[in-house]
Design an enzyme around this catalytic site. Sequence first.
Site, PDB file in Angstrom:
ATOM      1  N   ALA A 170      76.173  30.523  60.718  1.00 45.28           N
ATOM      2  CA  ALA A 170      77.330  29.638  60.869  1.00 45.28           C
ATOM      3  C   ALA A 170      78.090  29.992  62.136  1.00 45.28           C
ATOM      4  O   ALA A 170      78.384  31.154  62.386  1.00 45.28           O
ATOM      5  CB  ALA A 170      78.255  29.790  59.663  1.00 45.28           C
ATOM      6  N   SER A 227      73.411  35.156  70.724  1.00 44.38           N
ATOM      7  CA  SER A 227      73.071  34.103  71.685  1.00 44.38           C
ATOM      8  C   SER A 227      72.877  34.667  73.091  1.00 44.38           C
ATOM      9  O   SER A 227      73.527  35.654  73.463  1.00 44.38           O
ATOM     10  CB  SER A 227      74.233  33.110  71.706  1.00 44.38           C
ATOM     11  OG  SER A 227      74.235  32.354  72.884  1.00 44.38           O
ATOM     12  N   GLU A 265      74.151  33.553  75.542  1.00 43.71           N
ATOM     13  CA  GLU A 265      75.441  33.427  76.231  1.00 43.71           C
ATOM     14  C   GLU A 265      76.171  34.769  76.348  1.00 43.71           C
ATOM     15  O   GLU A 265      77.118  34.890  77.107  1.00 43.71           O
ATOM     16  CB  GLU A 265      76.333  32.415  75.510  1.00 43.71           C
ATOM     17  CG  GLU A 265      75.888  30.975  75.673  1.00 43.71           C
ATOM     18  CD  GLU A 265      76.209  30.384  77.046  1.00 43.71           C
ATOM     19  OE1 GLU A 265      77.254  30.711  77.613  1.00 43.71           O
ATOM     20  OE2 GLU A 265      75.382  29.596  77.535  1.00 43.71           O
ATOM     21  N   TYR A 300      82.833  31.039  73.948  1.00 41.92           N
ATOM     22  CA  TYR A 300      81.756  31.126  72.959  1.00 41.92           C
ATOM     23  C   TYR A 300      80.963  32.418  73.152  1.00 41.92           C
ATOM     24  O   TYR A 300      80.702  33.163  72.209  1.00 41.92           O
ATOM     25  CB  TYR A 300      80.841  29.898  73.106  1.00 41.92           C
ATOM     26  CG  TYR A 300      79.573  29.969  72.297  1.00 41.92           C
ATOM     27  CD1 TYR A 300      79.535  29.514  70.986  1.00 41.92           C
ATOM     28  CD2 TYR A 300      78.390  30.481  72.851  1.00 41.92           C
ATOM     29  CE1 TYR A 300      78.366  29.579  70.238  1.00 41.92           C
ATOM     30  CE2 TYR A 300      77.224  30.553  72.112  1.00 41.92           C
ATOM     31  CZ  TYR A 300      77.217  30.094  70.810  1.00 41.92           C
ATOM     32  OH  TYR A 300      76.058  30.173  70.081  1.00 41.92           O
TER      33      TYR A 300
HETATM   34  P1  GDP Z   1      74.205  25.164  75.771  1.00 40.41           P
HETATM   35  O1  GDP Z   1      73.317  26.020  76.621  1.00 40.41           O
HETATM   36  O2  GDP Z   1      74.358  25.706  74.413  1.00 40.41           O
HETATM   37  O3  GDP Z   1      75.495  24.877  76.413  1.00 40.41           O
HETATM   38  O4  GDP Z   1      73.388  23.794  75.567  1.00 40.41           O
HETATM   39  P2  GDP Z   1      73.634  22.291  76.066  1.00 40.41           P
HETATM   40  O5  GDP Z   1      72.449  21.523  75.613  1.00 40.41           O
HETATM   41  O6  GDP Z   1      74.973  21.782  75.628  1.00 40.41           O
HETATM   42  O7  GDP Z   1      73.672  22.384  77.640  1.00 40.41           O
HETATM   43  C1  GDP Z   1      72.571  22.801  78.380  1.00 40.41           C
HETATM   44  C2  GDP Z   1      72.831  22.578  79.858  1.00 40.41           C
HETATM   45  O8  GDP Z   1      72.831  21.183  80.132  1.00 40.41           O
HETATM   46  C3  GDP Z   1      74.173  23.099  80.352  1.00 40.41           C
HETATM   47  O9  GDP Z   1      73.920  23.834  81.523  1.00 40.41           O
HETATM   48  C4  GDP Z   1      74.984  21.862  80.691  1.00 40.41           C
HETATM   49  O10 GDP Z   1      75.872  22.031  81.791  1.00 40.41           O
HETATM   50  C5  GDP Z   1      73.871  20.898  81.071  1.00 40.41           C
HETATM   51  N1  GDP Z   1      74.279  19.495  80.938  1.00 40.41           N
HETATM   52  C6  GDP Z   1      74.231  18.562  81.907  1.00 40.41           C
HETATM   53  N2  GDP Z   1      74.689  17.389  81.444  1.00 40.41           N
HETATM   54  C7  GDP Z   1      75.043  17.578  80.160  1.00 40.41           C
HETATM   55  C8  GDP Z   1      75.586  16.719  79.158  1.00 40.41           C
HETATM   56  O11 GDP Z   1      75.843  15.544  79.367  1.00 40.41           O
HETATM   57  N3  GDP Z   1      75.808  17.280  77.922  1.00 40.41           N
HETATM   58  C9  GDP Z   1      75.522  18.594  77.667  1.00 40.41           C
HETATM   59  N4  GDP Z   1      75.745  19.071  76.427  1.00 40.41           N
HETATM   60  N5  GDP Z   1      75.018  19.418  78.604  1.00 40.41           N
HETATM   61  C10 GDP Z   1      74.780  18.922  79.839  1.00 40.41           C
END
Ligand code: GDP
Length: 325
Positions: free
Chosen positions: A81, A125, A127, A149
């Site tokens: 979670a 993660s 991150e 996060y």
């Molecule tokens: P995260 O690694 O958990 O943040 O997974 P995400 O799928 O949200 O994002 C992955 C990457 O996609 C990040 O580097 C974002 O900056 C990039 N990204 C580019 N455009 C978008 C968008 O429209 N939505 C999201 N969620 N990420 C985006």
Amino acid sequence: MGDSSRRAIVTGAAGQDGSYLCELLLEKGYEVHGITRETTENPKAGGQQSAIVWHPGGLGDQGRLDDLLEQVAPREIYHLAAASHVAKSFDNPWAVTEAIGGNTVRLLEAMRSVCPDARLFHASSAEIFGNPDQSPQNENTPLAPISPYGAAKTFSTHMVRIYRQAYGLFGVNGILYNHESVRRGGDFVTRKICRGAATISLGQQENLHLGNIEAARDWGYAPDYVRGMWTSLQHDKPMDYIMATGRLHRVKDVLEAAFSLLNLDWREHVVIDEDLFRPTEPTRLIGDASRARQTLGWQAETRFETFIQEMTESELEKLSDSPNQ
Ligand code: GDP
């Protein structure tokens, strides 16, 4: 209640990973208890939901959590979670800190006082590494998060290590790199792109708005990762494990893979929206999963192209079934 060696609690059981993990545990003959935030939450698991014992109400109350662990007496606890969205954590840092850090500490405290022999898997993660100098990262790479996060996950990761060292609890941090599937939340970029490509191919939408398409991630397939979670708790010693593919793809590669499957050129449909850029962005997150491979025999088996295809086809199917949704 039945054989306690096959009894598990899964927090976040209604999410992407939780639903796959519950299915895996049920297949293995476990009695599965799922903790979810809300009674109204709609779990992502398919036909197996009725086999799960649901405990709505979340992880916010120490007394309630102690009682629950006492009542269930689990052998394994999977703590999945979390507020899982990195970008949103900048808008709501305090809520993210409490939901990730506070819940992990309450769960560790409950374990320590009620079921110290149980085994805990904590979904950490990539991150936690932020923008590391070392690439690929392994379990010894310094933790230096660059998002709220990531900072909250770093705290939780340390707390699992501290309870392992101080109290001898069996706590495992799975340092999970991005992992996707048809059950991924719609805000994540892979799902957004696959859905966008499907919608455009059906003529229901013209453009797809995205942020930084040069951003890159080590993207794997969620069902592979939940197999790793279970395997890590079957080993005789608790350790931390990187779970990753070791391969980097850019958002552009997701676009190429999804749009070309539908005979579309993404360049004709993607609109870059500055508002979707992140305040900070990790650039070199690639995981070295050698320890998991050598110790657990685990590896990310499913190829990037394979799961992007599965996700795109699933979106197309859903849209074709109910075109107005
Ligand atoms: P995260 O690694 O958990 O943040 O997974 P995400 O799928 O949200 O994002 C992955 C990457 O996609 C990040 O580097 C974002 O900056 C990039 N990204 C580019 N455009 C978008 C968008 O429209 N939505 C999201 N969620 N990420 C985006």
